[in-house]
Scaffold this motif. Structure first.
Motif, PDB file in Angstrom:
ATOM      1  N   PHE A  48       0.856  -1.179   0.000  1.00 30.76           N
ATOM      2  CA  PHE A  48       0.000   0.000   0.000  1.00 30.76           C
ATOM      3  C   PHE A  48       0.893   1.231   0.000  1.00 30.76           C
ATOM      4  O   PHE A  48       1.789   1.347   0.828  1.00 30.76           O
ATOM      5  N   ILE A  49       0.629   2.135  -0.934  1.00 26.36           N
ATOM      6  CA  ILE A  49       1.407   3.370  -1.049  1.00 26.36           C
ATOM      7  C   ILE A  49       0.456   4.546  -0.884  1.00 26.36           C
ATOM      8  O   ILE A  49      -0.502   4.683  -1.641  1.00 26.36           O
ATOM      9  N   ASN A  58       6.894  12.407  -3.100  1.00 27.72           N
ATOM     10  CA  ASN A  58       5.464  12.582  -2.876  1.00 27.72           C
ATOM     11  C   ASN A  58       4.859  11.401  -2.095  1.00 27.72           C
ATOM     12  O   ASN A  58       3.678  11.391  -1.828  1.00 27.72           O
ATOM     13  N   ILE A  59       5.674  10.421  -1.737  1.00 32.64           N
ATOM     14  CA  ILE A  59       5.163   9.261  -0.999  1.00 32.64           C
ATOM     15  C   ILE A  59       5.174   9.571   0.494  1.00 32.64           C
ATOM     16  O   ILE A  59       6.189   9.948   1.062  1.00 32.64           O
ATOM     17  N   TYR A  60       4.005   9.412   1.103  1.00 30.75           N
ATOM     18  CA  TYR A  60       3.841   9.660   2.538  1.00 30.75           C
ATOM     19  C   TYR A  60       4.163   8.417   3.350  1.00 30.75           C
ATOM     20  O   TYR A  60       4.844   8.479   4.369  1.00 30.75           O
ATOM     21  N   SER A  61       3.652   7.255   2.908  1.00 27.11           N
ATOM     22  CA  SER A  61       3.929   6.015   3.628  1.00 27.11           C
ATOM     23  C   SER A  61       3.837   4.822   2.683  1.00 27.11           C
ATOM     24  O   SER A  61       3.166   4.882   1.654  1.00 27.11           O
ATOM     25  N   ILE A  62       4.527   3.772   3.066  1.00 24.81           N
ATOM     26  CA  ILE A  62       4.542   2.529   2.313  1.00 24.81           C
ATOM     27  C   ILE A  62       4.383   1.397   3.317  1.00 24.81           C
ATOM     28  O   ILE A  62       5.078   1.358   4.330  1.00 24.81           O
ATOM     29  N   GLU A  63       3.454   0.495   3.033  1.00 22.68           N
ATOM     30  CA  GLU A  63       3.226  -0.635   3.922  1.00 22.68           C
ATOM     31  C   GLU A  63       3.209  -1.918   3.111  1.00 22.68           C
ATOM     32  O   GLU A  63       2.605  -1.978   2.047  1.00 22.68           O
TER      33      GLU A  63
END
Length: 87
Positions: free
Chosen positions: A5-6, A73-78
């Motif tokens: 998930f991005i 621009n990516i806030y979080s990566i799961e």
């Protein structure tokens, strides 16, 4: 299902899933590609159907054929792997 998930800074978020796990294609490859891009200070990371990924834009719930994201621009990566969450 194994997915990445991005979440982006502009409020969009994507689910990247491997369509069919074959030798040499699995969700860990997507995860490693993202981590390597960040570590090498690359500007862009992309995923496409042609690379055996299913990409879903989660706001609209629509599958898209490709996405290219600016790393800044990516806030979080799961990484979600069969019910286990790794950040």
């Amino acid at each position: 299902m194994n997915s990445v998930f991005i979440n982006t800074n502009n409020g969009k978020y994507y689910r990247i899933t491997v369509r069919t796990e074959k030798p040499g294609t699995n969700i860990e490859i997507a995860w490693d590609n993202i981590r390597n891009a960040i570590a090498r200070e690359k500007t862009w990371i992309g995923f496409s159907e042609a690379d055996n990924f299913e990409i879903k834009e989660m706001m609209s719930g629509v599958n898209i054929s490709a996405v290219t994201l600016n790393i800044n621009n990516i806030y979080s990566i799961e990484l979600l792997k069969e019910g286990k969450k790794h950040v």
